[in-house]
Scaffold this active site. Structure first.
Site, PDB file in Angstrom:
ATOM      1  N   TRP A 101       0.826  -1.226   0.000  1.00 25.02           N
ATOM      2  CA  TRP A 101       0.000   0.000   0.000  1.00 25.02           C
ATOM      3  C   TRP A 101       0.848   1.258   0.000  1.00 25.02           C
ATOM      4  CZ3 TRP A 101      -4.253  -0.980  -2.048  1.00 25.02           C
ATOM      5  CH2 TRP A 101      -4.968  -2.141  -1.763  1.00 25.02           C
ATOM      6  N   ASP A 171      -2.147   6.365   6.649  1.00 22.12           N
ATOM      7  CA  ASP A 171      -3.205   5.504   6.107  1.00 22.12           C
ATOM      8  C   ASP A 171      -3.540   4.484   7.199  1.00 22.12           C
ATOM      9  OD1 ASP A 171      -4.724   3.573   4.849  1.00 22.12           O
ATOM     10  OD2 ASP A 171      -3.306   3.196   3.208  1.00 22.12           O
ATOM     11  N   LYS A 195     -12.659  -2.107   5.584  1.00 21.23           N
ATOM     12  CA  LYS A 195     -11.856  -3.058   6.342  1.00 21.23           C
ATOM     13  C   LYS A 195     -12.470  -3.256   7.729  1.00 21.23           C
ATOM     14  CE  LYS A 195      -9.214  -3.080   2.818  1.00 21.23           C
ATOM     15  NZ  LYS A 195      -8.019  -2.304   2.507  1.00 21.23           N
TER      16      LYS A 195
HETATM   17  C1  LIG Z   1      -7.428  -1.773   1.302  1.00 17.76           C
HETATM   18  C2  LIG Z   1      -6.411  -0.740   1.577  1.00 17.76           C
HETATM   19  C3  LIG Z   1      -6.233   0.377   0.730  1.00 17.76           C
HETATM   20  C4  LIG Z   1      -6.983   0.553  -0.567  1.00 17.76           C
HETATM   21  O1  LIG Z   1      -8.316   0.729  -0.402  1.00 17.76           O
HETATM   22  P1  LIG Z   1      -9.305   0.841  -1.638  1.00 17.76           P
HETATM   23  O2  LIG Z   1     -10.534   1.323  -0.962  1.00 17.76           O
HETATM   24  O3  LIG Z   1      -9.435  -0.508  -2.242  1.00 17.76           O
HETATM   25  O4  LIG Z   1      -8.743   1.833  -2.578  1.00 17.76           O
HETATM   26  C5  LIG Z   1      -5.291   1.311   1.082  1.00 17.76           C
HETATM   27  N1  LIG Z   1      -4.555   1.179   2.191  1.00 17.76           N
HETATM   28  C6  LIG Z   1      -4.689   0.118   3.017  1.00 17.76           C
HETATM   29  C7  LIG Z   1      -3.849   0.031   4.227  1.00 17.76           C
HETATM   30  C8  LIG Z   1      -5.626  -0.865   2.731  1.00 17.76           C
HETATM   31  O5  LIG Z   1      -5.754  -1.921   3.554  1.00 17.76           O
END
Ligand SMILES: *Cc1c(COP(=O)(O)O)cnc(C)c1O
Length: 360
Positions: A101, A171, A195
C-alpha cells in the site's frame, strides 16, 4: 450453510447485530416511509444520519475541534493522489515504505513531486516496521507519510515516527476504530471503511484545519480538494449515503461496547489467542517479526504450499472462509477486525490444532 466466520481482509465481516438492525430499517427508516437508499441526501433525515455518524466518530476517536472529518469516495487508493495534491506545496515528501500500500502511494506521489523513501523494510519482504530512531526527515518535505497497519504483510507501527514540525499523514484503513489513537499527533488520517467500519465505497479523511486550504497543486480536480469537501459538509455532490448510514451504525455499536479502549482489549485478546498458538506450533509459523505484529491482519504459513492449500480447504469445510493469503504473498492470512468474534478465532485455532495433529 448459514453465516460463516469470514476472515477476509476487506470488504470484511460486519457485526451481525448491526446487519439485523439495518435489515429491520431497510424498507422504512424511522418515520420517513422510505429506505435510506431512496432518500435525498439533502433531506433532514439524511442530514441527521450524516451528522450522527460524524458525532459518533468524533466521540470515539476524541477528535479535536481543529480537525475536520470528511466523507469521500474513490477508495483509499484515491487518497494516494489526493494527499500530494493537497499537501505538496514544495513538491517534496518523505515516505516510509512498509509494503504494497505504501508502494502504491509512493508511485502516485511521484506523479506530482519528489519522493524520498526515508525508511523501508523491503529488504526482508516487509516483515517488520523499520527502526525510526535515526530517521532523517527532509528539510523541504511537505509531509511524512506512513501506512500504520499493513493489511497484506501484517505489520503495525507500535510507535509513531517523530516528524518534528512536518505533518504526519497516516493511512489507517485496516486499523480504523480498532484501538485509540492520539489524533493530535497527525496532520491527516484516512481510512477506507470496508476493512473495519462498514461497506466499500466510503473513505473517512480526518485532517487538521490548517492543512485544508485552497493552496493545492494546479490542476487538482475540485472533487479531490479537501477544502471542497470541508466547505460543503461532505455534500458538494451526492455522497455515499448508504455507506455513511451503515458506518454510523458501526460507530454506535463500538460506542455501546465501551469505545476504542474496549475494542482494543477485545482485539488484543483475539490476536493473542492466534499468536500464542503460532508461537507454539511446530507446523504453522507467523511471518512477522514479533515487535511489528498487527492486531488486525495475521499472516502465517506451513512452509509447504501443498499443505497450505489443504489447510485452506479444510478451513472451508469447517465454516472458516477467506483465510487464503494475499495473492502477492501466498500462505494464509487471518484478518481479525472488530466484528470478528472471539469464538471465530477459537474455531480457527481448533481447525489448526486438528490439522497439525493429522499433518504435523
Ligand atoms: C485496502 C487498503 C487500501 C486501498 O483501499 P481501496 O478502498 O481498495 O482503494 C489502502 N490502504 C490500506 C492500508 C488498505 O488496507
Amino acid at each position: 450453510m448459514g453465516r460463516v466466520y469470514n476472515f477476509s481482509a476487506g470488504p470484511a465481516c460486519m457485526p451481525e447485530e448491526v446487519l439485523r438492525e439495518i435489515q429491520g430499517e431497510l424498507l422504512e427508516y424511522g418515520s420517513s416511509g422510505m429506505s435510506v437508499m431512496e432518500m435525498s441526501h439533502r433531506s433532514k433525515d439524511f442530514e441527521d444520519i450524516l451528522h450522527g455518524t460524524e458525532d459518533s466518530l468524533r466521540k470515539l476517536m476524541s477528535i479535536p475541534d481543529n480537525y475536520k472529518v470528511l466523507f469521500v469516495q474513490g477508495g483509499g487508493s484515491q487518497q494516494f493522489a489526493a494527499v500530494p495534491m493537497n499537501l505538496m506545496k514544495n513538491r517534496v515528501a518523505d515516505y516510509i515504505n512498509t509494503g504494497a500500500w505504501t508502494k502504491k502511494a509512493i508511485k502516485e506521489a511521484k506523479l506530482y513531486g519528489k519522493v524520498n523513501v526515508i525508511a523501508s523494510s523491503e529488504d526482508e519482504t516487509f516483515t517488520y516496521i523499520p527502526d525510526m530512531s535515526s530517521l532523517k526527515i527532509s528539510e523541504d518535505a511537505d509531509y511524512v507519510y506512513i501506512c500504520q497497519n499493513n493489511t497484506i504483510y501484517g505489520t503495525r507501527y507500535s510507535e509513531l515516527p517523530d516528524t518534528g514540525d512536518k505533518p504526519l499523514v497516516s493511512d489507517i484503513s485496516s486499523m480504523f476504530v480498532s484501538e485509540p489513537l492520539n489524533v493530535s499527533k497527525y496532520g491527516v488520517l484516512y481510512a477506507g471503511a470496508q476493512k473495519n467500519a462498514g461497506p466499500a465505497g466510503l473513505v473517512v479523511v480526518i485532517a487538521r484545519e490548517d492543512l485544508i486550504t485552497d493552496d493545492v497543486l494546479p490542476g487538482t480536480p475540485t472533487m479531490l480538494k479537501w477544502k471542497t469537501q470541508a466547505d460543503n459538509d461532505s455534500m458538494y455532490n451526492t455522497p455515499n449515503t448508504w455507506g455513511i448510514y451503515v458506518t454510523g451504525k458501526i460507530f454506535k455499536w463500538i460506542l455501546d461496547l465501551g469505545g476504542l479502549e474496549a475494542m482494543k482489549a477485545r482485539n488484543e485478546k483475539k490476536a493473542a489467542l492466534l499468536y500464542d498458538y503460532l508461537d507454539n506450533s511446530k507446523l504453522f509459523k507467523g511471518t512477522v517479526r514479533k515487535d511489528s505484529r498487527s492486531l488486525m491482519n495475521i499472516p502465517f504459513v506451513t512452509g509447504n504450499e501443498e499443505l497450505d492449500k489443504k489447510f485452506i480447504s479444510e478451513c472451508g469445510e469447517n465454516g472458516i472462509k477467506n483465510i487464503k493469503g494475499h495473492r502477492s504473498v501466498g500462505g494464509m492470512r487471518a484478518s481479525l477486525y472488530n466484528a470478528m468474534p472471539y469464538e471465530g478465532v477459537e474455531a480457527l485455532v481448533a481447525v489448526m490444532e486438528k490439522f497439525e495433529r493429522e499433518n504435523g
